[in-house]
Design an enzyme around this catalytic site. Structure first.
Site, PDB file in Angstrom:
ATOM      1  N   LYS A  30       0.963  -1.256   0.193  1.00  0.00           N
ATOM      2  CA  LYS A  30       0.152  -0.414  -0.286  1.00  0.00           C
ATOM      3  C   LYS A  30       0.875   1.558  -0.281  1.00  0.00           C
ATOM      4  CE  LYS A  30      -3.636  -0.206   2.687  1.00  0.00           C
ATOM      5  NZ  LYS A  30      -5.093   0.377   2.462  1.00  0.00           N
ATOM      6  N   ARG A  54      -3.384   3.141   9.065  1.00  0.00           N
ATOM      7  CA  ARG A  54      -3.392   1.860   8.233  1.00  0.00           C
ATOM      8  C   ARG A  54      -2.294   1.066   8.149  1.00  0.00           C
ATOM      9  NH1 ARG A  54      -7.644   2.658   4.444  1.00  0.00           N
ATOM     10  NH2 ARG A  54      -8.671   4.438   4.443  1.00  0.00           N
ATOM     11  N   GLY A  58      -7.173  -7.958   5.371  1.00  0.00           N
ATOM     12  CA  GLY A  58      -8.097  -7.590   7.132  1.00  0.00           C
ATOM     13  C   GLY A  58      -7.493  -8.591   8.138  1.00  0.00           C
ATOM     14  N   MET A  98      -4.589  -6.979   9.533  1.00  0.00           N
ATOM     15  CA  MET A  98      -4.311  -6.913  10.597  1.00  0.00           C
ATOM     16  C   MET A  98      -5.372  -5.033  10.621  1.00  0.00           C
ATOM     17  SD  MET A  98      -0.025  -6.680   9.843  1.00  0.00           S
ATOM     18  CE  MET A  98      -0.645  -5.819   7.995  1.00  0.00           C
ATOM     19  N   ARG A 101      -3.357  -1.454  -6.558  1.00  0.00           N
ATOM     20  CA  ARG A 101      -2.565  -2.335  -6.732  1.00  0.00           C
ATOM     21  C   ARG A 101      -3.178  -3.313  -7.993  1.00  0.00           C
ATOM     22  NH1 ARG A 101      -5.671  -5.045  -1.822  1.00  0.00           N
ATOM     23  NH2 ARG A 101      -8.115  -4.611  -2.392  1.00  0.00           N
ATOM     24  N   HIS A 125      -7.556 -46.093  -9.419  1.00  0.00           N
ATOM     25  CA  HIS A 125      -7.933 -46.226 -10.916  1.00  0.00           C
ATOM     26  C   HIS A 125      -9.112 -45.101 -10.866  1.00  0.00           C
ATOM     27  CE1 HIS A 125      -9.917 -48.440 -14.105  1.00  0.00           C
ATOM     28  NE2 HIS A 125      -8.674 -48.545 -14.489  1.00  0.00           N
ATOM     29  N   SER A 182      12.376 -42.956 -18.173  1.00  0.00           N
ATOM     30  CA  SER A 182      11.405 -42.555 -18.280  1.00  0.00           C
ATOM     31  C   SER A 182      11.126 -42.004 -16.724  1.00  0.00           C
ATOM     32  CB  SER A 182       9.728 -42.399 -18.539  1.00  0.00           C
ATOM     33  OG  SER A 182       8.527 -41.922 -18.757  1.00  0.00           O
ATOM     34  N   GLY A 227       8.802 -42.521 -13.211  1.00  0.00           N
ATOM     35  CA  GLY A 227       7.418 -43.275 -12.984  1.00  0.00           C
ATOM     36  C   GLY A 227       7.186 -42.212 -11.843  1.00  0.00           C
ATOM     37  N   ASN A 283       4.414 -41.608 -10.040  1.00  0.00           N
ATOM     38  CA  ASN A 283       3.524 -42.574  -9.107  1.00  0.00           C
ATOM     39  C   ASN A 283       4.543 -43.680  -8.028  1.00  0.00           C
ATOM     40  OD1 ASN A 283       2.105 -40.688 -10.782  1.00  0.00           O
ATOM     41  ND2 ASN A 283       0.488 -42.097 -11.429  1.00  0.00           N
ATOM     42  N   ASP A 284       4.588 -45.088  -8.362  1.00  0.00           N
ATOM     43  CA  ASP A 284       4.975 -45.574  -8.312  1.00  0.00           C
ATOM     44  C   ASP A 284       6.141 -45.606  -7.693  1.00  0.00           C
ATOM     45  OD1 ASP A 284       4.127 -48.540  -8.374  1.00  0.00           O
ATOM     46  OD2 ASP A 284       4.203 -48.306 -10.312  1.00  0.00           O
ATOM     47  N   CYS A 338       6.997 -39.477 -16.741  1.00  0.00           N
ATOM     48  CA  CYS A 338       5.007 -39.817 -17.237  1.00  0.00           C
ATOM     49  C   CYS A 338       4.899 -40.222 -15.793  1.00  0.00           C
ATOM     50  CB  CYS A 338       5.367 -41.051 -18.504  1.00  0.00           C
ATOM     51  SG  CYS A 338       6.331 -42.378 -17.587  1.00  0.00           S
ATOM     52  N   TYR A 373      11.876 -33.935 -21.319  1.00  0.00           N
ATOM     53  CA  TYR A 373      10.447 -33.604 -21.756  1.00  0.00           C
ATOM     54  C   TYR A 373       9.427 -33.645 -20.355  1.00  0.00           C
ATOM     55  CZ  TYR A 373       9.884 -38.661 -21.766  1.00  0.00           C
ATOM     56  OH  TYR A 373      10.309 -40.247 -21.542  1.00  0.00           O
TER      57      TYR A 373
END
Lengths: 887, 887
Positions: A28, A98, A107, A109, A342, A460, A777, A779, A781-782, A844, A864
């Site tokens: 501000k 302020r 909101g 402070m 702002r 899944h 690549s 993986g 997730n696993d 991947c 990639y």
């Protein structure tokens, strides 16, 4: 900046600070200074630096030496400039106090307005303004605000007295109170103040000022502010600045007013002046909602002069800040004052449109446009959503995991078969299941959306839904399914009832709710092309990476086509297991699984070969010119065998194997922890004939499409490698098959053989694994499952607790855990490249479409990322931003 | 040693080589040289260095320059020394040409005997020995051996001709052939040789010699030798040496003979001269088994002079080599010749006894004694075994995984309940199950041994059996169980039939087989105390480790006592989950699990508290003076819930929860991959009241036993930590409970709080985890599961293939995978100590009892290993050896 300078003055077209000083002046204060210097009318005042806040807390809650004098001097300067004096009985100076930190904490402070009023000054204000009622109302407001904010007197204690007076005089609205009533309120307020604080209300404006400054600095470390900073991960700030600014009033009659506006439409991004105002009102009146604000465009007629001033300011600010601004203004007796400016918050649609148009207007560069739109904003543009007007009026029935974004509405069904049946009848269905499994693909495909009661973000249902770009809520525990009935928080829903889901938020709604369709606008497409230009710049300008491409995970020609339309530059993961669930293939594959000897298995696989080959020709054609990474069979065989007695009987009849023996064979495939079981390359080792068939199908398909002129770059990916030896054996097997195919086809096709890195041990020994790999690549997730020891199917039970208790910042299946899993990824990349400096490396896992994870992938040097088709545009943006951020 | 010297002569009490030159002269050549220098009679000759073999292969199969001359010179020297000449028609020199590498590869490489015979020399040999038949028999043997070994003429081609002649003259035994018959055999043999090689049999002894040398060097890289070296991991050798040695003959009449002996009894280790001999015989006659060899002791009477010579040699060799020797000798006309000496192979019993006695005889040091006994030898002493005499005559019915060593015989039963029932009736039972689960503990406890048809080396049956020191065969696929019947390779076995299992080898035998009991002899105990002295030397002499202790994994006071008797120095892993399966406790625990609200759970846990406390007081008492690491609850709750409808009904009645609702609750606990599910500290986070109860029980028990004078050092171990935050929360919870206990008990007990490192992420972030840990204990079972992505319950299906195909050298659940999992262990130790240099670190996985893994643990700087009670003696030895090996 002097070390010892704590206060920065602004006023009369000149400020000591500027927009670059947010760290010290807060957002501000810095922008007020900037506007002042720009010649925009701003009420004068001064900003106490956040350095003071820092010093205050470091120095045991005491101010640095010299601050008192500096405040005095600045106050004197302000009084001289305004020609008013604090507490003056003729024409008193009133100020606001302020807070304002470098990062906005709305909101959180404290703020004190109308400071400087006392029993004398109120008379001065009345006299000067000629409005006694205004003056006394301001005074009573000041006492209430000061008491509440500075001294902690309960708000309600004041309200009680106000109500008491209103009752006494028999009015309902505050505005109906007369001067005399307000004087009485002031008296009562002072009593309240004395009662709660043990002191008289301070009449000395300097005391009022210092108490208010103390309070604002104090509010930096109030509980809600600390919590807010934790939640929003705001770190490293010095503290808050304090702005002391002379008051202006919008409630001096119809030539006064107040308003808020955006320099462009924050919903659509359209280049129009957008906002609201109220005449004869103060900011708090707008908030209170007693009167309805007017559209900004109407001001043109009511007060063309002021409107023109506003238009000038709008142009000046946009040109100067080179971004859409959100501004607050007050008109006092026909004179415009700016109180704040702002960067304006905006929707995804607005972000893209404004960014593109600003580039065309010459306001910003393409790089700035790309950096300015967040991937989350882009995501909004890619999925249908619930009409915001409808949504505002509804309460969600239940809440689950926001597993796949977008909204869907439909009649609920509880099995995939029913979904298909109903869809054939032209009905719009929503598939509601405990969890889904590969056999449900058909039903998921025709459903508008999927709702499951168990399973996590990578269950899944979630993975497949994201792959299909379909809305999905997973793990919605409140949905209890029994047969063709679902109970949601004690309400019963039967087959055919309407539900609406919002996969973006995880909310389930009752009934059929109005949706808004998604669309890729012209600006959106243009924007993404710019993102690609910037991303491909990485290829030309960095030595580390030979490119940073965005590929897609797609198993079907249809998905591949969608992904290309979304800009995918190849397939990073084509799963072959889903193919076996197709009609006709599953039965053959089951025959193969239950066969006892290799000869029978090979015989059966021969029947699968042409079908599998057809899958690949379709995908290669769809990806003409781009590489396609095909992962060989990954899931354990028991996922494919018949589950019900009926199905077992059918297979028994077909194969001639007695039911009992067949059932025993099927039972023997059962695993306690299938995720850690006989799957991936382990199948390739024990049943080499399966991988041989798949490799043959891939390469025959490649040869065939090449004959037809398709540019094909097959990449064979072997999953779940844990040791270099596995890959060496399987690579040798594959190469032997490929040699035969080339001989039979009398042609050669360029190909690669590589591996998933998804087992921690593969990452740890990546130098050895790289010996036999043309590409890696990740993986993730696993890799996340094994590194954390979390099963993604089961972790839904405790992960919410883990996030609540801040054990984990985020679900590691959604956002790559850079601290732990990331170490293995980084190790894998480093060691792989130690062995093969040019090793092609990508990702991947689900993380390939998550912006923060994409940034990580770029930083560790991947070539990639690959993600589901519907995440491709987001990945394109995130990848470009990763380049810009790290270049 | 000169670079250019390739040949080392030995003879007439002087040799150019010595025992230290095995690398160049091979084991045989080096020891022949050593014996020659010791003045022991050895037929003279020379050894061609393995350097030649190395040069030969490096230099494209050609010999280094100068070798021909060096062979000529040595041969000349040999002829001068023996007074005989190669090929001489009066008194020919005959030599043997034998291989001999630095590491023994028995039977893998080639040997040629009687070299030097030709049509002339055979006459000379006949004349000189006065034994024409002997000479012609030697000649025909030489042709056959040379033809076979050097030129690859099939053995059978010669045998055919021999049989033909025997048939012609009508005799059955070779020894019945007369001189004329043998001459005819020689003639026919030469024809065979010509037919197969296209050349005449070489008459030039020099040609014979070089061809034989070529053949021996060539045999270094024959297929079986390469395979042997692969299997036995023999690496880094130069090649084989070639020993050319003058022949001596034991078949010159009754003053000649040949024998093999050990300087001590290789079965028992007793200090007696032990061996066999045959008079008037050659070495091959002993091997052929036509005549039965005599016990060495009988030679004393038959030929006291030679016997005394042998005794002298025995003493000389043991004093010199300071170890038991295995020697080959020949007596030629009353004169003793030594042909070989080497370290004697021995049983575990013999190894320990000989080592201890040699220390007492002053022959070797204690360190040498400890280094000399392998942990595998020690293991033999710790378990009952099948009587070797009985075993020799039997063929195993089936073979499974050797999951827990030792032999057991018993009547088979198929359920744990039956096992308990039959045992109560005084019967000896063998428990045969598909797999075992925690409820089977009672039955396993009373069974002599356990046989399962599924599961791997770390399946429940295997782990518990090893813990109990009970023989176990796991994953024996050939055992197909249906009800109370087992089919093993088409044979049916019913309840009550006898089977015998050998858990050391994994073999299953039909019927009741005779067993030999195990026992810790006096020497054994003494030996282990020396091992401890050496191990504890590590404490005093190394800075890196503050000790290297051997603890045990024990859950019951009884096991703890056994372990102490075996020398355990504390408990490294006391699992608390087994405790909940005790009678009375399981039902209460089930009540807790199915309770829906925390209040009920807490109420039920209060009932468990005193029972759990009692478990700990017993263990603390048994381990008086030593630390006890108690692991808080680890397995997922669904392991504890009722499985059958009947059991569910019982629990429903007890808790008052309707059956349907109870079943739903139980079903909701089901997990797809429990190993990666809601277990370990994840339970502690979501159900803090369970851990709170356990911590309270541990500390109240500690206070109670301390009051009684027991020295108690409780260590609370939190399992499955993946993030530092988990440990910080759970540590704080535990400390709060402990504070209350100390307050209530009005006393303090020293304690530690630490964690398992078993999740890859914990190892990767060990620096952060260490912040909240007093100790780390590597749970390498789980760490191996996650690092490889193998479920130990399911991997049994593909691991055998993996080991067959040499993807894995060994089962990583048995032998720590230092290459992959080891990296995480090393990282965990290093980072943990980075944060806390004094962090106490140990291992409590199955690998804590495996010698190679113990060596690894020592090297990475752990403070202790912990293993099942019956592995403690082995770990004590392995730990001492680790110190000796690495100091």
């Amino acid at each position: 900046m002097s070390e010892k300078k704590y206060i920065y003055f602004f006023g009369a077209g000149k400020a000591e600070g500027n927009a670059g000083m947010k760290e010290y002046l807060g957002g501000k204060g810095a922008n007020i200074a900037e506007m002042t210097n720009l010649g925009i009318p701003v009420p004068p005042g001064f900003t106490i630096s956040a350095k003071v806040c820092d010093a205050f807390y470091k120095n045991n809650n005491s101010y640095p030496e010299g601050l008192k004098d500096e405040v005095e001097n600045n106050l004197k300067h302000l009084e001289e400039l305004t020609g008013r004096k604090l507490g003056d009985s003729k024409d008193p100076l009133l100020v606001s106090v302020r807070s304002g930190a470098a990062i906005s904490m709305p909101g959180m402070m404290d703020t004190v307005l109308n400071l400087g009023l006392n029993d004398e000054a109120v008379k001065g204000l009345a006299e000067k303004t000629g409005n006694e009622r205004f003056a006394w109302d301001a005074y009573r407001r000041f006492i209430q605000m000061f008491g509440d904010v500075v001294r902690g007197v309960p708000h309600s204690a004041f309200e009680e007295k106000l109500d008491q007076v209103k009752e006494e005089v028999g009015v309902e609205l505050d505005t109906d109170l007369k001067v005399e009533d307000l004087k009485r309120v002031v008296k009562l307020y002072k009593e309240v103040y004395r009662k709660h604080t043990g002191e008289d209300f301070p009449q000395d404006p300097k005391k009022q000022l210092w108490a208010s400054i103390d309070a604002v600095f104090g509010s930096w470390n109030n509980e809600r502010a600390i919590k807010y900073r934790q939640i929003n991960e705001i770190k490293g700030l010095l503290g808050t600045a304090v702005n002391v600014q002379s008051m202006v009033f919008g409630n001096f009659g119809d030539d006064s007013g107040t308003g808020v506006c955006f320099t462009r439409d924050p919903s659509t991004g359209e280049n129009i002046f957008y906002g609201e105002y109220l005449l004869n009102a103060q900011g708090e009146d707008v908030v209170a909602g007693i009167r309805t604000p007017q559209k900004l465009s109407t001001l043109k007629d009511k007060n063309p002069e002021v409107f023109q001033q506003l238009l000038d300011v709008r142009e000046k600010l946009e040109k100067h800040y080179r971004d859409m601004q959100d501004i607050e203004f007050t008109i006092q007796q026909g004179k415009l004052f700016l109180l704040q400016t702002r960067t304006g918050k905006r929707t995804g649609l607005a972000a893209v449109r404004a960014a593109v148009e600003m580039v065309k207007e010459g306001l910003i560069t393409k790089e700035e446009a790309i950096a300015r739109v967040t991937p989350a904003q882009l995501d909004q543009l890619l999925h249908p959503m619930i009409d915001p007007n409808a949504k505002a009026k509804m309460i969600p029935l239940a809440r689950g995991l926001n597993a796949s974004p977008g909204a869907a509405t439909g009649q609920i069904v509880f099995t995939a078969d029913e979904a298909e049946k109903w869809a054939k009848e032209g009905k719009t269905v929503l598939l509601v299941r405990k969890e889904t499994s590969p056999e449900d693909i058909g039903g998921m495909n025709v459903a508008e959306g999927i709702l499951t009661s168990t399973g996590g973000m990578t269950s899944h249902a979630a993975v497949v839904a994201r792959g299909m770009g379909k809305p999905c809520i997973a793990g919605c525990k409140d949905v209890v399914i029994t047969g063709k009935q679902a109970q949601i928080k004690k309400r019963n829903f039967s087959e055919g009832d309407w539900l609406t889901i919002d996969g973006t938020t995880g909310e389930v709604y009752d009934g059929q709710v109005k949706l808004i369709k998604a669309g890729i606008t012209g600006e959106f497409a243009e924007f993404l092309i710019w993102a690609d230009e910037i991303r491909h710049e990485a290829v030309r300008s960095t030595i580390k990476q030979k490119g940073f491409l965005v590929r897609t995970n797609a198993d079907l020609p249809r998905d591949a086509k969608v992904a290309r339309e979304f800009g995918a530059e190849g397939i990073g993961l084509c799963r072959t297991e889903h193919m076996f669930f197709d009609e006709g293939k599953l039965e053959i594959f089951q025959e193969m699984i239950v066969a006892d000897d290799i000869a029978t298995r090979k015989e059966v696989l021969k029947k699968l070969l042409p079908l599998q080959k057809k899958d690949f020709t379709g995908i290669f054609e769809a990806m003409d010119g781009f590489p396609v990474t095909v992962r060989l069979l990954d899931p354990p065989l028991h996922e494919f065998v018949p589950k019900t007695t009926e199905e077992v009987k059918v297979l028994a009849d077909k194969t001639g194997i007695p039911v009992k023996q067949l059932q025993a064979k099927i039972d023997s495939l059962h695993e306690l922890n299938p995720m850690l079981g006989h799957r991936g390359c382990r199948l390739g080792i024990t049943y080499p004939e399966i991988y041989d068939m798949q490799v043959q199908a891939i390469m025959e398909a490649a040869c065939e499409v090449e004959k037809r002129g398709v540019k094909v770059f097959p990449e064979i990916m072997i999953p779940l490698i844990g040791t270099a030896k596995e890959l060496s054996i399987l690579r040798e097997n594959a190469e032997s098959v490929i040699k035969d195919v080339f001989k039979n086809e009398n042609r050669q096709v360029e190909y690669k053989i590589g591996t998933m890195i998804e087992i921690p041990r593969a990452a740890l020994t990546a130098d050895k694994v790289a010996e036999y790999a043309d590409f890696f690549s990740f993986g993730t997730n696993d890799l996340t499952q094994m590194t954390f020891g979390y099963s993604r199917d089961d972790a839904g039970v405790f992960l919410p607790d883990y996030i609540d208790q801040e054990i984990l910042e985020r679900d590691p299946f959604q956002v790559l855990d850079q601290e732990g899993v990331g170490q293995l990824v980084e190790t894998g990349v480093r060691r792989g490249r130690t062995r093969k400096p040019d090793l092609k490396i990508g990702i991947c896992g689900e993380h390939g479409g998550e912006p923060g994870s994409i940034d990580f992938c770029y930083r560790v040097g991947m070539n990639y990322v690959s993600c589901s088709p519907y995440r491709v545009p987001i990945a394109r943006l995130a990848a470009a931003q990763a380049y810009l951020r790290n270049k």
